[in-house]
Design an enzyme around this catalytic site. Structure first.
Site, mmCIF file in Angstrom:
data_model
loop_
_atom_site.group_PDB
_atom_site.id
_atom_site.type_symbol
_atom_site.label_atom_id
_atom_site.label_comp_id
_atom_site.label_asym_id
_atom_site.label_seq_id
_atom_site.Cartn_x
_atom_site.Cartn_y
_atom_site.Cartn_z
ATOM 1 N N LYS A 272 -12.561 -0.623 1.949
ATOM 2 C CA LYS A 272 -11.830 0.138 0.815
ATOM 3 C C LYS A 272 -12.809 -0.156 -0.324
ATOM 4 O O LYS A 272 -13.826 0.989 -0.375
ATOM 5 C CB LYS A 272 -10.549 -0.334 0.738
ATOM 6 C CG LYS A 272 -9.405 -0.032 1.911
ATOM 7 C CD LYS A 272 -8.165 -0.462 1.540
ATOM 8 C CE LYS A 272 -7.113 -0.115 2.677
ATOM 9 N NZ LYS A 272 -7.581 -0.532 3.891
ATOM 10 N N HIS B 13 -5.657 -3.899 -0.985
ATOM 11 C CA HIS B 13 -5.421 -2.961 -2.000
ATOM 12 C C HIS B 13 -5.477 -3.625 -3.283
ATOM 13 O O HIS B 13 -4.957 -2.983 -4.454
ATOM 14 C CB HIS B 13 -4.013 -2.170 -1.857
ATOM 15 C CG HIS B 13 -4.217 -1.105 -0.571
ATOM 16 N ND1 HIS B 13 -4.741 0.260 -0.585
ATOM 17 C CD2 HIS B 13 -3.805 -1.394 0.781
ATOM 18 C CE1 HIS B 13 -4.650 0.706 0.453
ATOM 19 N NE2 HIS B 13 -4.270 -0.201 1.425
ATOM 20 N N SER C 14 0.835 -1.240 -0.018
ATOM 21 C CA SER C 14 -0.096 0.158 0.061
ATOM 22 C C SER C 14 0.858 1.254 -0.026
ATOM 23 O O SER C 14 0.309 2.358 -0.502
ATOM 24 C CB SER C 14 -0.784 -0.066 1.211
ATOM 25 O OG SER C 14 -0.049 -0.131 2.390
#
Length: 420
Positions: free
Chosen positions: A266, A235, A207
């Site tokens: 996310k 991610h 990340s």
């Protein structure tokens, strides 16, 4: 029992008066003030900006006029404020309440929790899944429950802090290999052959740097040395790979990665929550022994509803996820042409490398004055001397948004001597 006690006693002053305790408190305050001043002096102070709007590509920031373009959220697909996601959360909130006031095995499992776990397993093409309050908790729960002193875990040196902390909690033999260094990983796997189980642990996407783990090579080595592969996909889930399944789909090794941890906080709605998905027996073991699962309240119903709808939208169409590549290329190519160094490759995490912590902080503040919300990252979030501004591209950014961000970077970068 407390009646008649002096107030100073109740506050912890101690038996026989308070001077000694007060002196200890004064010492603590002095030490904390010194630590905080050192952080400020190094330019590493992390201020929290206050949003007065929903998360999205455009936000309102307290104390700042007008609408601000947001380029630092993990809202990769723009689903955190998607109307269908919000409505799904409201509907579930009304039907199932605000929360369970309990952990899962006591009185905290609802039908929506089981349905979401089934959906996650189906999405990743795995046997089963288990929900946690966050992926940090998923990483804290996995290693301690799975690994014993007879086993070994091999971890990339730049793995996320939650993986590092999770590994610290277990009693397995610990090996750390150089970042993305397959030669070093192989050497460590050879050394670890004396242990019963060997688990290779890596972020799918790192990340802070936006680089992608070489999963094909990792899986080849794992097969050669009879190891199990674990990846953290926070991610990557939702937008990497042809249908957004993640790094293992992108690199064609979905059948070779055994365990996946990821997040609902996310791309998949942006609220909170994490999960582990993998073999059914492993998930059953985690339900019995993973401490963050056993001792944390159930995921709130509204969060479950939002995440479930986000997965529905993703599985219905990959159009949103596939729009990311062109926008990422647009930002990276224009920034590099302007003279900036952008870490990583082909990922919407685009770290603008600056080196100096104070420079990253000051430039981020000047970007905000120009209507662009970005944040400077410095030690201990990233290594010393590798400060950066991490830009994150979202599917809901327009081409005009991206051009405006680049223009602001060029102006501020020249002002501070970061580029010619």
């Amino acid at each position: 029992m407390w009646r008649g006690r002096p107030r100073s006693w109740a506050l912890g002053a101690g038996v026989g008066g308070g001077p000694r305790a007060q002196s200890a408190l004064a010492q603590l305050r002095a030490r904390l003030e010194g630590q905080l001043e050192a952080i400020r002096g190094a330019g590493r102070w992390k201020s929290e900006r206050i949003l007065t709007s929903k998360q999205g590509p455009r936000v309102s920031v307290e104390g700042r006029p007008g609408v601000i373009l947001n380029f630092c959220a993990n809202n990769y697909l723009g689903l955190s404020s998607h109307p269908e996601v919000i409505q799904a959360g409201l509907k579930v909130l009304e039907q199932f309440g605000a929360g369970l006031s309990s952990v899962r095995f006591i009185c905290g499992t609802q039908s929506i929790h089981k349905a979401l776990e089934e959906k996650i397993a189906d999405f990743h093409q795995r046997e089963d899944a288990i929900l946690y309050p966050s992926c940090f908790d998923a990483n804290a729960g996995l290693f301690e429950a799975l690994l014993t002193p007879e086993d070994a875990v091999l971890s990339d040196e730049l793995n996320h802090a939650s993986i590092i902390d999770g590994i610290r909690l277990c009693k397995a033999n610990k090996y750390r290999y150089g970042h993305l260094d397959m030669g070093d990983l192989e050497a460590k796997l050879r050394e670890a052959q004396k242990h019963r189980l060997r688990l290779v642990a890596t972020d799918g996407v790192f990340s802070m740097d936006g680089d992608i783990a070489p999963l094909r090579e990792i899986c080849q080595l794992a097969q050669k040395y009879k190891a199990v592969v674990f990846i953290d996909e926070c991610h990557a889930t939702g937008f990497l790979g042809p249908s957004g399944r993640g790094t293992d789909e992108l690199l064609g090794v979905m059948d070779q990665v055994t365990i996946i941890n990821s997040t609902l906080g996310k791309a998949l709605g942006g609220a909170s929550g994490g999960y582990t998905t993998g073999p059914r027996d492993l998930i059953s073991l985690l339900r019995q022994q993973a401490r963050p699962y056993l001792f944390s309240n159930s995921l709130p119903p509204a969060v479950v509803g939002c995440a479930s709808k986000a997965l529905d939208l993703l599985m219905e169409s990959d159009a949103i996820a596939q729009s990311m590549a062109a926008k990422t290329l647009q930002f990276r190519s224009k920034m590099e042409a302007a003279g900036f160094t952008i870490s990583g490759t082909e990922h919407p995490i685009c770290p603008v490398m600056l080196g100096d912590a104070r420079l990253a902080s000051v430039m981020a503040e000047d970007m905000l004055k120009r209507g662009i919300y970005v944040i400077g990252f410095s030690y201990p979030v990233v290594p010393k001397g590798k400060a950066r501004i991490r830009v994150q591209i979202s599917a809901v950014h327009s081409e005009e948004d991206i051009d405006r961000c680049v223009e602001a970077f060029v102006e501020v970068g020249r002002q501070h001597g970061a580029i010619p």
